[in-house]
Design an enzyme around this catalytic site. Sequence first.
Site, short mmCIF file in Angstrom:
data_model
loop_
_atom_site.label_atom_id
_atom_site.label_comp_id
_atom_site.label_asym_id
_atom_site.label_seq_id
_atom_site.Cartn_x
_atom_site.Cartn_y
_atom_site.Cartn_z
CD GLU A 165 -0.61 9.95 -0.90
OE1 GLU A 165 0.60 10.29 -0.92
OE2 GLU A 165 -1.06 9.13 -0.09
CG ASN A 224 0.82 4.38 1.05
OD1 ASN A 224 1.18 5.29 0.32
ND2 ASN A 224 -0.45 4.15 1.32
CG ASP A 266 -1.02 7.43 3.30
OD1 ASP A 266 -0.33 7.28 2.29
OD2 ASP A 266 -2.24 7.69 3.24
#
Length: 300
Positions: free
Chosen positions: A19, A148, A207
């Site tokens: 991430e 997100n 996301d």
Amino acid sequence: MSLSPDIRPAHPHAAGLGESPLWHAQEQALYWVDIPGKALLRLRADGETLDRWPLPAEPGCIAVRARGGLLMARRDGVHAFDPATGRSELLLPPPYDPSRQRFNDGKADPQGRWWIGGIDDARAPEAFFYRLDAQGCQALIAGVSTGNGLAFSPDGRRLYCSDTKAHTVQVRDYDPAAGLPGEPRVLARFAPREVGQPLSSYGGRPDGAAVDAEGAYWVAMFEGQRLLRLSPEGEVLTELPLPVRCPTMPAFGGPDLRTLFITTARQGRPAEEVAEQPWAGCVLQLRVEVPGLPVPAVTL
């Protein structure tokens, strides 16, 4: 918009849940985190040397710090981090109960304020989007289960964010002087996965994201095996199929900001899927025509 078909791993290292890819222009290096692996990673300018720093708590996101080094938002708070020494310093304690929540996705606005989404471990809508600056940490957007998709338009007057569980991307007018968002509008809404629906027919849920120099919003569709480029009005301009099921976040980098890096996940995926998709967990890269935006440094 045409895209290069040459999608490949930037490095063979596979994270459990990669991430927060971050291009560090001064170092000409890519940073990212492995959340369950509790690690910070850096791929140096040679494209081969990988540095890895173990961490005592799950990292959610990272940012370039204006006074030098990095900032890390972890389950145990916001820390200053010096890659040269590996030392970290707690700057802000967590504004939530760390036994139930943690920091997740984050992005700096053009003025150097750091926006970070929270995530509730039970995915209850009890987390927030926070704004961090020299005055501290403020919870400004409530009712979030999985914060997100944070990104800003090129002029800094639009704030994008998503709640992954809700399958919805929102946009708000943003006051650059005050650092305050307006009322939400739906930019894009995606169909949730139905019970028993095969992944092959599921488009995924939004996301992490990034905005390019033309103001288009690139969003990773987790479990959808694709990346979407949306116009400021929410129209799908490009759908980019990917070789892994779970992309997590795109980021622009390289000397010309035309290399698109995409973090991905492999933790918790079926064994047969991982066997078929050996790049799962790797950072993918490809070349694009429209460059990204320079990464603002956070003045914290």
